[in-house]
Scaffold this motif. Structure first.
Motif, short mmCIF file in Angstrom:
data_model
loop_
_atom_site.label_atom_id
_atom_site.label_comp_id
_atom_site.label_asym_id
_atom_site.label_seq_id
_atom_site.Cartn_x
_atom_site.Cartn_y
_atom_site.Cartn_z
N GLN A 168 18.08 29.63 37.46
CA GLN A 168 18.99 28.39 38.29
C GLN A 168 18.06 27.81 39.02
OE1 GLN A 168 23.11 29.17 38.96
NE2 GLN A 168 23.45 29.38 37.17
N GLN A 169 17.90 29.20 40.54
CA GLN A 169 16.82 28.97 41.66
C GLN A 169 15.37 28.25 40.91
OE1 GLN A 169 17.66 29.17 44.50
NE2 GLN A 169 15.86 27.69 45.44
N LEU A 170 15.24 28.82 39.86
CA LEU A 170 13.64 28.57 39.36
C LEU A 170 13.89 27.08 38.82
CD1 LEU A 170 10.63 28.70 38.40
CD2 LEU A 170 12.18 29.73 35.90
N ILE A 171 14.95 26.64 37.93
CA ILE A 171 15.29 25.44 37.98
C ILE A 171 15.19 24.63 38.52
CG2 ILE A 171 16.31 23.78 35.96
CD1 ILE A 171 14.99 25.84 34.49
N GLN A 172 15.54 24.92 39.94
CA GLN A 172 16.16 23.86 40.78
C GLN A 172 14.77 23.90 41.51
OE1 GLN A 172 19.21 24.99 43.61
NE2 GLN A 172 18.75 24.17 45.39
N GLN B 209 12.32 21.59 39.87
CA GLN B 209 12.85 19.76 39.60
C GLN B 209 12.97 19.62 41.00
OE1 GLN B 209 16.69 20.84 38.30
NE2 GLN B 209 16.18 19.17 36.28
N SER B 210 13.46 19.60 41.85
CA SER B 210 13.29 19.83 43.33
C SER B 210 11.88 19.36 43.82
CB SER B 210 14.05 20.49 44.59
OG SER B 210 13.49 22.05 44.66
N GLY B 211 10.36 19.95 43.17
CA GLY B 211 9.02 19.94 43.99
C GLY B 211 9.04 20.48 44.99
N SER B 212 9.43 21.61 44.87
CA SER B 212 9.43 22.91 46.02
C SER B 212 8.41 23.66 45.61
CB SER B 212 10.94 23.21 46.37
OG SER B 212 11.67 23.67 46.04
N ALA B 213 8.46 23.77 44.32
CA ALA B 213 7.99 24.78 43.65
C ALA B 213 6.09 24.73 44.15
CB ALA B 213 7.49 25.09 42.19
N TYR C 121 14.75 24.30 28.96
CA TYR C 121 14.50 24.34 30.45
C TYR C 121 12.95 24.65 30.03
CZ TYR C 121 19.52 26.00 30.56
OH TYR C 121 20.09 26.06 30.52
N GLU C 122 12.00 25.00 29.10
CA GLU C 122 10.28 24.88 29.28
C GLU C 122 10.33 23.57 29.13
OE1 GLU C 122 6.55 25.38 25.84
OE2 GLU C 122 8.60 26.53 25.84
N TYR C 123 10.86 22.57 28.66
CA TYR C 123 10.65 20.97 28.89
C TYR C 123 10.49 20.62 30.55
CZ TYR C 123 10.95 16.12 28.80
OH TYR C 123 10.96 14.10 29.34
N VAL C 124 11.74 20.44 30.52
CA VAL C 124 11.85 21.08 32.43
C VAL C 124 10.77 21.23 33.46
CG1 VAL C 124 13.08 21.47 34.41
CG2 VAL C 124 14.27 21.04 32.07
N CYS C 125 9.80 22.49 32.85
CA CYS C 125 9.33 22.79 34.00
C CYS C 125 7.59 22.13 33.09
CB CYS C 125 8.44 24.02 33.01
SG CYS C 125 9.83 25.40 33.89
N ALA D 13 8.10 18.44 34.97
CA ALA D 13 6.93 18.85 36.17
C ALA D 13 5.66 18.26 37.02
CB ALA D 13 7.81 19.27 36.66
N GLY D 14 4.69 19.31 35.48
CA GLY D 14 4.04 19.39 35.48
C GLY D 14 3.02 20.90 35.97
N ILE D 15 4.07 21.45 35.69
CA ILE D 15 4.31 23.16 35.41
C ILE D 15 4.02 23.44 33.88
CG2 ILE D 15 5.47 25.13 36.29
CD1 ILE D 15 6.60 24.33 38.40
N ASN D 16 3.09 24.25 33.29
CA ASN D 16 3.07 25.29 31.92
C ASN D 16 3.62 26.44 32.15
OD1 ASN D 16 1.65 22.50 30.98
ND2 ASN D 16 -0.95 23.51 31.53
N VAL D 17 3.79 26.96 30.65
CA VAL D 17 4.88 27.99 30.99
C VAL D 17 3.91 28.90 29.60
CG1 VAL D 17 6.57 28.87 29.24
CG2 VAL D 17 7.24 26.71 30.69
N VAL D 18 3.52 29.93 30.05
CA VAL D 18 2.55 31.00 28.73
C VAL D 18 3.83 32.40 28.86
CG1 VAL D 18 1.08 32.12 29.28
CG2 VAL D 18 0.85 30.33 30.69
N TYR D 19 3.47 32.45 27.61
CA TYR D 19 4.30 33.24 27.19
C TYR D 19 3.26 34.72 27.22
CZ TYR D 19 7.70 30.29 26.31
OH TYR D 19 8.41 29.28 26.16
#
Length: 497
Positions: free
Chosen positions: A49-53, A56-60, A85-89, A92-98
C-alpha cells in the motif's frame, strides 16, 4: 511472503533482486517488504500500500520497481488486480522489472500473454492449496484432533505427539512447536466442570432462560474462561456446543481464500463423535437441545425474519454475536438451522455481508472496556497509597504529581499464515511517561498480557506485535500489572539524611 518455510522468503527475494541489480548496475534506494502477509488481498499489506501511495503521490525517488516474480504482487483471485498495480507504476513513468522471470517485461504481445497466464496461475495456486489444506484439516478432525480455537470453559487443550502420548497442557496463547504434534481437548478443573453441569441443570430442571443463567453465574462471581462476565451468548455457547459431550465438530464457519465469513449448513459440518472425554452426560445434553429447539419453535419463519429485520434496522449491520447478545432474540444457531445458514437469513432481510463486520463489534466493545480498565487501575493504585488524578478527556493518569500513565488497548487481528498480530497506534500528543499496552486475547474479550513501556525507550507512534517478539520488546511484557503497581506504591523511610 506468507510464511518463512518457502522459496519466497523475503531474504531469498532480496538476495535475488540485489544480484539482478548488481549485474545491471542498478542502485537500490528503497525496499518494500510484507513479511508474513497473505497475498490473497491487499488488506494488511502495508508495504505494498505504501509503494502504491508513493508512486501515485509523486514522492517516489526511483525509476524502476524490481519484483522477484509476477506472483509477488499477490495471489489475487482476480488476475486483473495485480495487473492494475503494475499499470499504476507505469502510468507514473516507473517501469516494473521481474528479476526471476524468463522474459523481458517490455510490453510486447508475448510478454503480455505470459504475464496474464502467470497471474491466473498465481490465483489458481491459492485455490488448490486451500482445497488441500481443508482436506488435511478435515482428516485430522476425523482422527479426533482439535483444529484451532480456545478450549472453552470447563475444558483444556492437551498437546500430544504423533503416537498420542501426552506432552503437557497448553496454556492460553501457547501453540504446538513441532509439525507432528497434535492437540486434543481434556476436562478442565473440577470446579469448572461442576459449573458447566450446573448450567445444564438450571436449564433442564429449573427451566431458566439463558440470560437468567448468566445472571446467576455473575451473582456468584463466576467468570468465563476469558475472565469476563457471562452473557446470554456465552451461556448459549456452552449449552449447545457438542465438545462438552466429546464430539469434535469442524467447518461450522468458513473463511476460505480470505473472503467473507460464512456460517455453513449442518450437513457441511465435519464431525467425529467421542473424540474427547465427555464432561456432560449425553442424555443431559440431548435434553438441553430439545428445550432450546422447543423454545425456538415458538417462532414461525416470518416471525424470525421480522425480529431479524428489526434488529438490522436498529443496528445497521448483523452478526452472530449481535444476535446472541440481544435479549429476546432467538440465537444465531436457530437462524442457521431454520434458513440453512446465517448468510441466507441476512439476505432475506436485505443485509448483504460483503465483508467481515466483526471489527465494528470489537471496537465498540473496546470503547466500553477501556474506561473500565483505566478505572480499575486507578482504584488499585489509590489503594496502595498513591494520589491519582485522571484527566477526563484523555484518561491520562497522573501519579502523585510525579509521572503520567496512559493505558492503550490492542485488539488481536485475524491470523495471517497462522500468526496472530496486535497493531497499536499511540497518541503521541499525550507524551505519557509510561504507556501500559493491554494486549487482548485471540477473541478480543479479555486481557492476554501487558507491556509496560517507558517513554525513554519507546517513542514510536505505532507498534506491531506477534505471539513471539524480540527480547528487547518482550522484556517489558508482564502477565499482570503487579509490576506496575509496585512502581507506584509509596514506601516510607524511617529516617532521611
Amino acid at each position: 511472503m506468507s510464511t518463512d518455510h518457502q522459496q519466497y522468503s523475503t531474504e531469498n527475494q532480496r538476495d535475488a533482486i540485489r544480484d539482478y541489480a548488481k549485474r545491471r548496475h542498478i542502485e537500490i534506494v528503497r525496499s518494500y517488504a510484507d513479511d508474513g502477509k497473505s497475498g490473497l488481498r491487499i488488506d494488511g499489506r502495508e508495504a505494498l500500500q505504501q509503494l502504491i501511495q508513493d508512486v501515485q503521490s509523486g514522492s517516489a525517488d526511483f525509476k524502476l520497481v524490481l519484483v522477484y516474480d509476477i506472483s509477488r504482487w499477490g495471489r489475487f483471485q482476480d488476475a486483473d488486480e495485480s495487473a492494475y498495480y503494475e499499470y499504476v507504476c507505469r502510468r507514473a513513468g516507473i517501469n516494473v522489472v521481474y528479476c526471476a522471470e524468463q522474459f523481458e517485461n517490455d510490453g510486447s504481445v508475448s510478454a503480455t500473454i505470459i504475464k496474464n497466464v502467470k497471474r491466473a496461475m498465481a490465483g489458481e495456486y491459492s485455490r488448490e492449496l486451500s482445497t488441500k489444506v481443508f482436506a488435511g484439516q478435515c482428516r485430522l478432525i476425523e482422527l479426533g484432533f482439535r483444529q484451532g480455537g480456545p478450549a472453552g470453559y470447563g475444558l483444556r487443550r492437551m498437546l500430544v505427539n504423533q503416537v498420542g502420548e501426552s506432552k503437557g497442557e497448553l496454556a492460553r496463547g501457547e501453540h504446538k512447536s513441532h509439525q507432528t504434534d497434535r492437540v486434543i481437548l481434556v476436562p478442565g478443573p473440577p470446579r469448572e466442570i461442576r459449573v458447566v453441569n450446573q448450567m445444564f441443570r438450571w436449564l433442564i430442571e429449573a427451566g431458566l432462560a439463558e440470560s437468567d443463567i448468566a445472571t446467576k453465574l455473575n451473582a456468584l462471581d463466576i467468570r468465563t474462561d476469558f475472565g469476563r462476565a457471562w452473557t446470554r451468548g456465552t451461556v448459549h455457547e456452552v449449552l449447545t456446543n457438542e465438545k462438552y459431550i466429546g464430539n469434535n465438530v469442524y467447518n461450522r464457519r468458513s473463511f476460505k481464500l480470505k473472503r467473507i465469513h460464512v456460517s455453513n449448513a449442518p450437513e457441511m459440518w465435519i464431525r467425529k463423535e467421542a473424540a474427547f472425554e465427555s464432561i456432560v452426560p449425553h442424555e443431559v445434553f440431548a435434553a438441553a437441545q430439545e428445550i432450546i429447539l422447543a423454545r425456538a419453535r415458538r417462532y414461525s419463519n416470518d416471525e424470525l425474519l421480522e425480529q431479524l429485520r428489526t434488529l438490522y434496522m436498529r443496528r445497521g449491520f448483523l452478526s452472530g454475536l449481535i444476535i446472541n447478545e440481544t435479549d429476546g432474540m432467538p440465537s444465531s444457531s436457530v437462524y442457521a438451522q431454520r434458513f440453512g445458514s446465517l448468510v441466507r437469513a441476512y439476505q432475506a432481510v436485505g443485509f448483504m455481508p460483503d465483508r467481515d463486520y466483526r471489527y465494528i463489534e470489537i471496537n465498540r466493545y473496546l470503547r466500553r472496556m477501556h474506561p473500565q480498565v483505566v478505572a480499575e487501575t486507578q482504584e488499585r493504585i489509590i489503594q496502595l497509597g498513591a494520589e491519582v488524578v485522571r484527566h477526563k478527556a484523555t484518561d491520562l493518569l497522573t501519579i502523585d504529581g510525579e509521572f503520567t500513565l496512559s493505558i492503550v488497548l490492542a485488539r488481536c487481528h485475524v491470523p495471517v499464515a497462522g500468526q496472530y498480530r496486535w497493531k497499536v497506534r499511540f497518541d503521541t500528543s499525550l507524551f505519557p511517561d509510561i504507556t501500559v499496552l493491554v494486549r487482548l486475547d485471540y477473541e478480543n474479550r479479555a486481557a492476554l498480557d501487558y507491556y509496560v513501556l517507558p517513554r525513554l525507550d519507546f517513542y514510536a507512534s505505532k507498534l506491531s506485535l506477534t505471539d513471539k517478539n524480540a527480547i528487547e520488546l518482550d522484556s517489558y511484557r508482564f502477565d499482570s500489572l503487579e509490576y506496575l503497581y509496585s512502581l507506584t506504591e509509596r514506601v516510607p523511610f524511617r529516617r532521611a539524611a
